[in-house]
Structure formats: C-alpha cells, structure tokens
Design an enzyme around this catalytic site. Structure first.
Site, PDB file in Angstrom:
ATOM      1  CD1 TRP A  20      -2.448   1.747   0.468  1.00  0.00           C
ATOM      2  CD2 TRP A  20      -1.979   2.005   2.635  1.00  0.00           C
ATOM      3  NE1 TRP A  20      -3.303   2.935   0.942  1.00  0.00           N
ATOM      4  CE2 TRP A  20      -2.908   3.055   2.067  1.00  0.00           C
ATOM      5  CE3 TRP A  20      -1.436   1.800   3.696  1.00  0.00           C
ATOM      6  CZ2 TRP A  20      -3.599   3.901   3.124  1.00  0.00           C
ATOM      7  CZ3 TRP A  20      -2.006   2.723   4.737  1.00  0.00           C
ATOM      8  CH2 TRP A  20      -2.933   4.028   4.305  1.00  0.00           C
ATOM      9  CG  ASP A  44      -1.463  -7.781   1.075  1.00  0.00           C
ATOM     10  OD1 ASP A  44      -2.421  -8.410   1.417  1.00  0.00           O
ATOM     11  OD2 ASP A  44      -1.881  -6.390   1.233  1.00  0.00           O
ATOM     12  CE1 TYR A  49      -4.221  -1.052  -0.791  1.00  0.00           C
ATOM     13  CE2 TYR A  49      -2.284  -2.771  -0.669  1.00  0.00           C
ATOM     14  CZ  TYR A  49      -3.520  -2.112  -0.100  1.00  0.00           C
ATOM     15  OH  TYR A  49      -3.728  -2.857   1.140  1.00  0.00           O
ATOM     16  CE  LYS A  74      -5.467  -6.582   0.910  1.00  0.00           C
ATOM     17  NZ  LYS A  74      -4.199  -5.608   0.605  1.00  0.00           N
ATOM     18  CG  HIS A 107      -9.540  -3.488   0.436  1.00  0.00           C
ATOM     19  ND1 HIS A 107      -8.662  -3.210  -0.737  1.00  0.00           N
ATOM     20  CD2 HIS A 107      -9.160  -3.018   1.510  1.00  0.00           C
ATOM     21  CE1 HIS A 107      -7.829  -2.513  -0.234  1.00  0.00           C
ATOM     22  NE2 HIS A 107      -7.951  -2.450   1.216  1.00  0.00           N
ATOM     23  CD1 TRP A 187      -5.727  -4.355   7.403  1.00  0.00           C
ATOM     24  CD2 TRP A 187      -4.895  -2.510   7.836  1.00  0.00           C
ATOM     25  NE1 TRP A 187      -6.823  -3.515   7.516  1.00  0.00           N
ATOM     26  CE2 TRP A 187      -6.154  -2.155   7.997  1.00  0.00           C
ATOM     27  CE3 TRP A 187      -4.140  -1.288   7.962  1.00  0.00           C
ATOM     28  CZ2 TRP A 187      -6.745  -1.044   8.304  1.00  0.00           C
ATOM     29  CZ3 TRP A 187      -4.734  -0.133   8.474  1.00  0.00           C
ATOM     30  CH2 TRP A 187      -6.088  -0.031   8.589  1.00  0.00           C
ATOM     31  CB  SER A 188      -0.930  -0.816   9.735  1.00  0.00           C
ATOM     32  OG  SER A 188      -1.251   0.014   8.598  1.00  0.00           O
ATOM     33  N   PRO A 189       1.231  -3.638  10.407  1.00  0.00           N
ATOM     34  CG  PRO A 189       2.775  -5.002   9.792  1.00  0.00           C
ATOM     35  CD  PRO A 189       1.705  -4.439   9.166  1.00  0.00           C
ATOM     36  N   GLY A 191       2.214  -0.110  12.417  1.00  0.00           N
ATOM     37  CA  GLY A 191       1.420   1.014  12.647  1.00  0.00           C
ATOM     38  C   GLY A 191       1.539   2.221  11.578  1.00  0.00           C
ATOM     39  CB  VAL A 232       9.903   1.835  -0.824  1.00  0.00           C
ATOM     40  CG1 VAL A 232       8.513   1.673  -1.533  1.00  0.00           C
ATOM     41  CG2 VAL A 232      10.162   2.961  -0.223  1.00  0.00           C
TER      42      VAL A 232
HETATM   43  N1  LIG Z   1      -6.694  -4.225   4.048  1.00  0.00           N
HETATM   44  C1  LIG Z   1      -6.579  -3.028   4.485  1.00  0.00           C
HETATM   45  O1  LIG Z   1      -7.607  -2.256   4.229  1.00  0.00           O
HETATM   46  C2  LIG Z   1      -5.343  -2.461   4.411  1.00  0.00           C
HETATM   47  C3  LIG Z   1      -4.897  -1.217   5.127  1.00  0.00           C
HETATM   48  C4  LIG Z   1      -3.695  -0.835   5.194  1.00  0.00           C
HETATM   49  C5  LIG Z   1      -2.594  -1.617   4.884  1.00  0.00           C
HETATM   50  N2  LIG Z   1      -2.911  -2.790   4.457  1.00  0.00           N
HETATM   51  C6  LIG Z   1      -1.769  -3.918   4.004  1.00  0.00           C
HETATM   52  O2  LIG Z   1      -0.808  -3.965   5.031  1.00  0.00           O
HETATM   53  C7  LIG Z   1       0.736  -3.428   4.742  1.00  0.00           C
HETATM   54  C8  LIG Z   1       1.265  -2.866   5.798  1.00  0.00           C
HETATM   55  O3  LIG Z   1       0.502  -1.767   6.241  1.00  0.00           O
HETATM   56  P1  LIG Z   1       1.102  -0.255   5.989  1.00  0.00           P
HETATM   57  O4  LIG Z   1       1.693  -0.025   4.597  1.00  0.00           O
HETATM   58  O5  LIG Z   1       0.063   0.618   6.372  1.00  0.00           O
HETATM   59  O6  LIG Z   1       2.327   0.041   7.223  1.00  0.00           O
HETATM   60  P2  LIG Z   1       3.510  -0.822   7.923  1.00  0.00           P
HETATM   61  O7  LIG Z   1       3.941  -1.950   7.396  1.00  0.00           O
HETATM   62  O8  LIG Z   1       2.945  -1.021   9.295  1.00  0.00           O
HETATM   63  O9  LIG Z   1       4.498   0.645   7.877  1.00  0.00           O
HETATM   64  C9  LIG Z   1       5.109   0.891   6.715  1.00  0.00           C
HETATM   65  C10 LIG Z   1       5.940   2.053   6.939  1.00  0.00           C
HETATM   66  O10 LIG Z   1       6.812   1.804   8.055  1.00  0.00           O
HETATM   67  C11 LIG Z   1       8.256   1.904   7.382  1.00  0.00           C
HETATM   68  N3  LIG Z   1       9.078   1.067   7.801  1.00  0.00           N
HETATM   69  C12 LIG Z   1       9.016  -0.226   7.254  1.00  0.00           C
HETATM   70  N4  LIG Z   1       9.906  -1.006   7.882  1.00  0.00           N
HETATM   71  C13 LIG Z   1      10.580  -0.187   8.893  1.00  0.00           C
HETATM   72  C14 LIG Z   1      11.701  -0.653   9.609  1.00  0.00           C
HETATM   73  N5  LIG Z   1      12.100  -1.768   9.539  1.00  0.00           N
HETATM   74  N6  LIG Z   1      12.275   0.459  10.341  1.00  0.00           N
HETATM   75  C15 LIG Z   1      11.625   1.746  10.157  1.00  0.00           C
HETATM   76  N7  LIG Z   1      10.536   2.121   9.237  1.00  0.00           N
HETATM   77  C16 LIG Z   1      10.034   0.873   8.662  1.00  0.00           C
HETATM   78  C17 LIG Z   1       7.777   2.284   5.921  1.00  0.00           C
HETATM   79  O11 LIG Z   1       8.722   3.279   5.400  1.00  0.00           O
HETATM   80  P3  LIG Z   1       9.713   2.902   3.858  1.00  0.00           P
HETATM   81  O12 LIG Z   1       8.588   2.369   2.939  1.00  0.00           O
HETATM   82  O13 LIG Z   1       9.832   4.446   3.643  1.00  0.00           O
HETATM   83  O14 LIG Z   1      10.911   2.164   3.916  1.00  0.00           O
HETATM   84  C18 LIG Z   1       6.306   2.916   5.849  1.00  0.00           C
HETATM   85  O15 LIG Z   1       6.551   4.367   6.109  1.00  0.00           O
HETATM   86  C19 LIG Z   1       0.196  -2.399   3.276  1.00  0.00           C
HETATM   87  O16 LIG Z   1       1.383  -2.135   2.680  1.00  0.00           O
HETATM   88  C20 LIG Z   1      -0.858  -3.236   2.987  1.00  0.00           C
HETATM   89  O17 LIG Z   1      -0.202  -4.375   1.912  1.00  0.00           O
HETATM   90  C21 LIG Z   1      -4.006  -3.297   4.214  1.00  0.00           C
END
Ligand SMILES: NC(=O)c1ccc[n+]([C@@H]2O[C@H](COP(=O)([O-])OP(=O)(O)OC[C@H]3O[C@@H](n4cnc5c(N)ncnc54)[C@H](OP(=O)(O)O)[C@@H]3O)[C@@H](O)[C@H]2O)c1
Length: 274
Positions: A20, A44, A49, A74, A107, A187-189, A191, A232
């Site tokens: 995402w 995922d 997206y 999704k 979704h 998701w958002s593990p 946050g 990324v």
């Molecule tokens: N089903 C749904 O409604 C739904 C909603 C939201 C998300 N999702 C899914 O869940 C996935 C994960 O959720 P998310 O994208 O919201 O957030 P997330 O994985 O909780 O966090 C991503 C953020 O954390 C940063 N990050 C990642 N690894 C890190 C690390 N080791 N140290 C420091 N910063 C780190 C990333 O930065 P950089 O990318 O700049 O490195 C990005 O800003 C999504 O990509 C999507 O596939 C699903």
C-alpha cells in the site's frame, strides 16, 4: 520462514510483503523484486493500490516459479456485487498477468447492508471452484459483518485482514476469527510507522537487541497473526524478515498486549465510507 495452513489446507508464508502506498512503476517493481530476492514469497496488493501491474512485472522478472509464490489482491468497494466482482477479478488478473490468485479478499465490508458482501462472496465462490483463486477471505470485517457471511457461505473465509499492531489489537474480532478458524492477517503491523518511536517498545526491543519494527512483527507472530510489513527501503525490507531468531518472553508479550491504545489509523469499518 515457515508456512501456515489455512482452513482449506492451502499453505501461506507466515510474513507477507505489503505494497500500500508503494507507487506504481519503478518504485513498486524495485521494492517487490528486492523483497523476492531477500526471501519474501508472499506479496499483498489490492486493486485500489493501483500497483498490481508492477507487482506482476516484478514477479515475472524474479524468475521464481509461480507455484512458489503467494499473491494476494483485493476487491475494491466500488466493485461490490456478483457481476462487478467477477469483472473486477478479471481486471486484477489481467493487470497482474497471472493465471490465478492465491488469496482474494473483499477489501472492506459494506457496513450498511450485508447483501452486497454476500453477492460478492457468491462470485468469489464461483472463481474458487473454477480454480482461479486458491483461498478466499475478507478484510476489515468485524463479527457483525462476518456473521451473515458465515451463515450463507458455502466456502468459509480463510482469512480476515485487519489493522493489528501494538496499541491496536481488535481483541473481539481476533477472538471471533480464532473460534471460526479464520487466520488474522495484520495490516499496518508497524502502525504505518506511527508506533516506531514509542519509548516503551524501544525499551523492550533493546532487551532483545532488535529494532522496534522487528519487535512488532515478532509480537504479531507470537500472537498468532500474520504480519504484512511494507517498505520501499532495501535495508528495512531485509530487517523485517529477521524476526525468527529471538522469542519475546511471556511477560513482555503481556506488557505489549496491555499497552493502552495508540497508533490507530482511525479507520473504523462501520464509519468508513470509501
Ligand atoms: N486491508 C486493508 O484495508 C489494508 C490497509 C492498510 C494496509 N494494508 C496492507 O498492509 C501493509 C502494511 O501496512 P502499512 O503499509 O499501512 O504500514 P506498515 O507496514 O505498518 O508500515 C510501513 C511504514 O513503516 C516504514 N518501515 C517499514 N519497515 C521499517 C523498519 N524496519 N524501520 C523503520 N521504518 C520502517 C515504511 O517506510 P519505507 O517504505 O519508507 O521504508 C512505511 O513508512 C500494506 O502495505 C498493505 O499491503 C491493508
């Protein structure tokens, strides 16, 4: 990394790579290729997206045999209903340039009326029977959205993908899913980055010589959920896989579980209107 078994017997790698907000084109292709090189086998994505084409491109370029990968996409909210879901699925398959999808999710629930969710599900079941989807699931469904679906479903949902991280655990939904043998994906593990400066989490992560991100992902796994970290940034993509060489103690798990709510996205399925 191990595989978990879904309620229909399908294997699913225990960490998935989130996409995402990963922009379509070069960024998404590079991120997904990097993830595949580092050992992720589970990606995922989602129609909304708008990066399915790049995900498919990266998968093909990786040279990894299709059957070794697990790809989720999704159904977006504007495409609910039987015919629209069939069309939307065909469009996703076309963009991904894949022959089948491992996991297809609704979704977000229609939160006013269960009928569109049920109509979409009927389409999902048809595609499942045709072998075009290996496992069916939902996302952001709470027990009140799941109950009518479970009442009518011929094929039960195997997965519910919900927001889940330290500070936001959705206990009632997780417990409901556990009882019904539905795997919870987190998701958002991390946050979405909002919880990565927390001093309580930092103190515990330091004990294990791990980053806060690694602590959050390990915590998801030890609580039985399947995290989908997004990045990324190559070093972070790699770091987020190094979570199998330590174990959080029962006491620290309890402490993290008991933290008051923080880092929530604010997205409440019954209030979301998109
Ligand atoms: N089903 C749904 O409604 C739904 C909603 C939201 C998300 N999702 C899914 O869940 C996935 C994960 O959720 P998310 O994208 O919201 O957030 P997330 O994985 O909780 O966090 C991503 C953020 O954390 C940063 N990050 C990642 N690894 C890190 C690390 N080791 N140290 C420091 N910063 C780190 C990333 O930065 P950089 O990318 O700049 O490195 C990005 O800003 C999504 O990509 C999507 O596939 C699903």
């Amino acid at each position: 990394m191990q595989n978990l078994k879904l309620n229909n017997g399908v294997s699913i790698p225990e960490i998935g790579f989130g996409t995402w907000q990963t922009p379509d084109g070069e960024t998404a292709v590079r991120a997904v290729k990097t993830a595949l090189e580092y050992g992720y086998t589970h990606i995922d994505t989602a129609a909304c997206y708008e990066n399915e084409a790049s995900v498919g491109h990266a998968v093909r370029e990786s040279g990894i045999p299709r059957e070794k990968l697990f790809i989720t996409t999704k159904l977006w909210n504007t495409e609910r209903g039987y015919d629209s879901a069939l069309k939307a699925f065909a469009a996703s398959l076309q963009k991904l340039q894949l022959e089948y999808i491992d996991l297809y999710l609704i979704h977000w629930p229609d939160n006013k009326n269960p009928e569109p969710n049920i109509a979409s599900w009927k389409a999902f079941e048809k595609l499942y029977k045709e072998g075009l989807i290996k496992a069916l699931g939902v996302s952001n469904f709470q027990p009140r959205h799941l109950r009518p679906l479970l009442d009518m479903a011929e094929i039960k949902p195997a997965v519910n993908q919900i927001e889940y991280h330290p500070g936001y655990r959705q206990e009632e939904t997780v417990e409901f899913c556990r009882k019904h043998d539905i795997l919870v994906e987190a998701w958002s593990p991390l946050g979405c980055g909002r919880i990565l400066q927390d001093s309580n989490l930092r103190r515990i992560a330091q004990k294990y010589n791990k980053s806060i991100a690694q602590l959050c992902l390990r915590w998801c796994r030890q609580n039985g959920t399947l995290p989908l970290p997004k990045s990324v940034t190559p070093e972070r993509i790699k770091e987020n896989l190094r979570v199998f060489d330590f174990e959080i103690s029962a006491e620290d798990m309890q402490y993290i579980n008991d933290l008051p709510q923080f880092g929530w996205s604010g997205l409440e399925p019954d209030k979301v209107d998109f």
